[in-house]
Design a protein around this motif. Sequence first.
Motif, PDB file in Angstrom:
ATOM      1  N   PHE A 159       5.928  -0.002 -10.948  1.00 32.40           N
ATOM      2  CA  PHE A 159       5.568   1.215 -10.224  1.00 32.40           C
ATOM      3  C   PHE A 159       6.341   2.377 -10.833  1.00 32.40           C
ATOM      4  CE2 PHE A 159       4.726  -2.347  -7.519  1.00 32.40           C
ATOM      5  CZ  PHE A 159       3.585  -2.019  -6.801  1.00 32.40           C
ATOM      6  N   ASP A 160       5.623   3.219 -11.580  1.00 31.75           N
ATOM      7  CA  ASP A 160       6.263   4.279 -12.349  1.00 31.75           C
ATOM      8  C   ASP A 160       7.404   3.660 -13.168  1.00 31.75           C
ATOM      9  OD1 ASP A 160       4.504   6.270 -11.470  1.00 31.75           O
ATOM     10  OD2 ASP A 160       5.678   6.618  -9.651  1.00 31.75           O
ATOM     11  N   GLU A 161       8.581   4.268 -13.108  1.00 28.13           N
ATOM     12  CA  GLU A 161       9.743   3.694 -13.794  1.00 28.13           C
ATOM     13  C   GLU A 161      10.851   3.360 -12.797  1.00 28.13           C
ATOM     14  OE1 GLU A 161      10.819   6.586 -16.666  1.00 28.13           O
ATOM     15  OE2 GLU A 161       9.075   6.227 -17.945  1.00 28.13           O
ATOM     16  N   ARG A 162      10.475   3.203 -11.522  1.00 33.41           N
ATOM     17  CA  ARG A 162      11.471   3.051 -10.470  1.00 33.41           C
ATOM     18  C   ARG A 162      11.527   1.662  -9.852  1.00 33.41           C
ATOM     19  NH1 ARG A 162       8.673   2.972  -5.759  1.00 33.41           N
ATOM     20  NH2 ARG A 162       6.529   3.716  -5.910  1.00 33.41           N
ATOM     21  N   LEU A 163      10.458   0.866  -9.979  1.00 31.34           N
ATOM     22  CA  LEU A 163      10.414  -0.400  -9.254  1.00 31.34           C
ATOM     23  C   LEU A 163       9.545  -1.406  -9.993  1.00 31.34           C
ATOM     24  CD1 LEU A 163      10.881  -2.099  -6.606  1.00 31.34           C
ATOM     25  CD2 LEU A 163       8.770  -1.044  -5.741  1.00 31.34           C
TER      26      LEU A 163
ATOM     27  N   THR B 160       3.010   6.146  -6.062  1.00 32.57           N
ATOM     28  CA  THR B 160       3.098   5.808  -7.480  1.00 32.57           C
ATOM     29  C   THR B 160       2.032   6.555  -8.273  1.00 32.57           C
ATOM     30  OG1 THR B 160       3.980   3.606  -6.981  1.00 32.57           O
ATOM     31  CG2 THR B 160       2.969   3.918  -9.148  1.00 32.57           C
ATOM     32  N   GLU B 161       2.436   7.144  -9.387  1.00 36.94           N
ATOM     33  CA  GLU B 161       1.488   7.827 -10.266  1.00 36.94           C
ATOM     34  C   GLU B 161       0.925   6.881 -11.328  1.00 36.94           C
ATOM     35  OE1 GLU B 161       3.193  11.314 -11.950  1.00 36.94           O
ATOM     36  OE2 GLU B 161       3.426  12.342 -10.024  1.00 36.94           O
ATOM     37  N   THR B 162       1.788   6.078 -11.949  1.00 38.32           N
ATOM     38  CA  THR B 162       1.341   5.138 -12.971  1.00 38.32           C
ATOM     39  C   THR B 162       1.730   3.723 -12.568  1.00 38.32           C
ATOM     40  OG1 THR B 162       1.561   6.785 -14.736  1.00 38.32           O
ATOM     41  CG2 THR B 162       1.481   4.475 -15.399  1.00 38.32           C
ATOM     42  N   PHE B 163       0.736   2.888 -12.423  1.00 28.92           N
ATOM     43  CA  PHE B 163       0.924   1.488 -12.056  1.00 28.92           C
ATOM     44  C   PHE B 163       0.581   0.638 -13.267  1.00 28.92           C
ATOM     45  CE2 PHE B 163      -1.271  -2.436 -10.566  1.00 28.92           C
ATOM     46  CZ  PHE B 163      -0.200  -3.062  -9.956  1.00 28.92           C
ATOM     47  N   ARG B 164       1.514  -0.213 -13.683  1.00 26.24           N
ATOM     48  CA  ARG B 164       1.279  -1.150 -14.771  1.00 26.24           C
ATOM     49  C   ARG B 164       1.394  -2.570 -14.236  1.00 26.24           C
ATOM     50  NH1 ARG B 164       5.667   1.089 -18.862  1.00 26.24           N
ATOM     51  NH2 ARG B 164       6.474   1.897 -16.895  1.00 26.24           N
TER      52      ARG B 164
ATOM     53  N   ASN C  65       0.829  -1.208   0.000  1.00 27.63           N
ATOM     54  CA  ASN C  65       0.000   0.000   0.000  1.00 27.63           C
ATOM     55  C   ASN C  65       0.860   1.253   0.000  1.00 27.63           C
ATOM     56  OD1 ASN C  65      -2.255  -1.597   0.033  1.00 27.63           O
ATOM     57  ND2 ASN C  65      -2.807  -1.197   2.155  1.00 27.63           N
ATOM     58  N   ALA C  66       1.972   1.211   0.730  1.00 28.93           N
ATOM     59  CA  ALA C  66       2.872   2.366   0.767  1.00 28.93           C
ATOM     60  C   ALA C  66       3.477   2.629  -0.607  1.00 28.93           C
ATOM     61  CB  ALA C  66       3.972   2.139   1.803  1.00 28.93           C
ATOM     62  N   GLU C  67       3.789   1.572  -1.348  1.00 27.18           N
ATOM     63  CA  GLU C  67       4.327   1.747  -2.704  1.00 27.18           C
ATOM     64  C   GLU C  67       3.269   2.324  -3.641  1.00 27.18           C
ATOM     65  OE1 GLU C  67       7.352   1.643  -3.659  1.00 27.18           O
ATOM     66  OE2 GLU C  67       8.103   0.901  -1.735  1.00 27.18           O
TER      67      GLU C  67
ATOM     68  N   ARG D  21      -6.209  -0.280  -0.698  1.00 26.94           N
ATOM     69  CA  ARG D  21      -5.459   0.082  -1.898  1.00 26.94           C
ATOM     70  C   ARG D  21      -6.377   0.601  -2.997  1.00 26.94           C
ATOM     71  NH1 ARG D  21      -2.358  -4.975  -3.563  1.00 26.94           N
ATOM     72  NH2 ARG D  21      -1.819  -4.738  -1.366  1.00 26.94           N
ATOM     73  N   GLN D  22      -7.614   0.136  -2.995  1.00 26.44           N
ATOM     74  CA  GLN D  22      -8.516   0.455  -4.091  1.00 26.44           C
ATOM     75  C   GLN D  22      -9.056   1.882  -4.033  1.00 26.44           C
ATOM     76  OE1 GLN D  22     -11.410  -2.648  -4.685  1.00 26.44           O
ATOM     77  NE2 GLN D  22      -9.859  -4.262  -4.653  1.00 26.44           N
ATOM     78  N   VAL D  23      -8.818   2.570  -2.948  1.00 26.47           N
ATOM     79  CA  VAL D  23      -9.225   3.973  -2.863  1.00 26.47           C
ATOM     80  C   VAL D  23      -8.584   4.771  -3.998  1.00 26.47           C
ATOM     81  CG1 VAL D  23      -9.080   6.078  -1.461  1.00 26.47           C
ATOM     82  CG2 VAL D  23      -9.618   3.885  -0.380  1.00 26.47           C
ATOM     83  N   GLY D  24      -7.355   4.408  -4.360  1.00 21.68           N
ATOM     84  CA  GLY D  24      -6.642   5.119  -5.409  1.00 21.68           C
ATOM     85  C   GLY D  24      -7.317   5.047  -6.766  1.00 21.68           C
ATOM     86  N   LEU D  25      -8.172   4.046  -6.970  1.00 16.73           N
ATOM     87  CA  LEU D  25      -8.877   3.927  -8.247  1.00 16.73           C
ATOM     88  C   LEU D  25      -9.825   5.111  -8.480  1.00 16.73           C
ATOM     89  CD1 LEU D  25      -9.873   0.137  -8.118  1.00 16.73           C
ATOM     90  CD2 LEU D  25      -8.014   1.139  -9.458  1.00 16.73           C
ATOM     91  N   TYR D  26     -10.232   5.743  -7.387  1.00 16.54           N
ATOM     92  CA  TYR D  26     -11.231   6.812  -7.479  1.00 16.54           C
ATOM     93  C   TYR D  26     -10.645   8.199  -7.232  1.00 16.54           C
ATOM     94  CZ  TYR D  26     -13.982   2.577  -7.006  1.00 16.54           C
ATOM     95  OH  TYR D  26     -14.492   1.319  -7.189  1.00 16.54           O
TER      96      TYR D  26
END
Length: 269
Positions: free
Chosen positions: A211-215, A95-99, A89-91, A143-148
Amino acid sequence: MRLRELRKAGDLTGLQLAERLGWPQSKVSKLENGKQTATADDLRRWADGTAHPNAGAELTSRLAALESHTRSWRRQLASGHRAVQETLNAEFARTETFRAWEGAMIVGVLQTADYARHIFTRYANLHRSPRDIEDAVRARMKRQVGLYEPGGRYRIIMWEAALHAMVCPPAVLAAQLDRLTGVIGMDTVELGIIPFGAPLRIPPANGFWIFDERLVIVEDWHAELWIDDASAVSTYERAWDTLQASAVYGADAHHLISRVRRELRADTP
């Protein structure tokens, strides 16, 4: 390799070092050959026992670096699944863009609570870990709060196999499929499904999250791999792009999920 170098530099056989440290000889052999994970105390004692006390800091530093990238389930789940979920959840929060690519089950951030409950139960059985299932489910649902929330972006691709996998009762899977159709069209979510018959440029191997381009986090049976090396991250980005080219989106994805949903209903007594 480094442990063997220190032992040989100390002019010791494996048996002699084991006797000096009060260990079974098998432990020395397993540590040297990577068949047993050393603790920080093991490494300090090894350095002292081989008359290289200054190497203790080097060895423990190597261990810390290894553990930060290879996180064994045995250690991570020592107190249950909730702590692992809170770490993730902390990651997500930073994170702005999650793939994500997932070929075997529904991606965690899109799971219903009932579906997640069955997933956690099965993994707790596999790893024989403490059964904090309800706490783990609640942590995953946070974690799903971020979807909204505006500004976030979730780009998720799954193989059609994930829609069929009976890792839960049919009624739970049916509700999970309904959940997937509900996220199609959300501003923050881009959901793609790779149909069984789609041509594939690479095999649909194990799942991973970017997670973005970092992880990048990759799950295996024995451990999670946390990868932050730029070159390795780029490899996973290319893999994601390659898989993404075979996916269907929007109305096509909706029709595919709905078809699986109808087939599930037909097969349910």
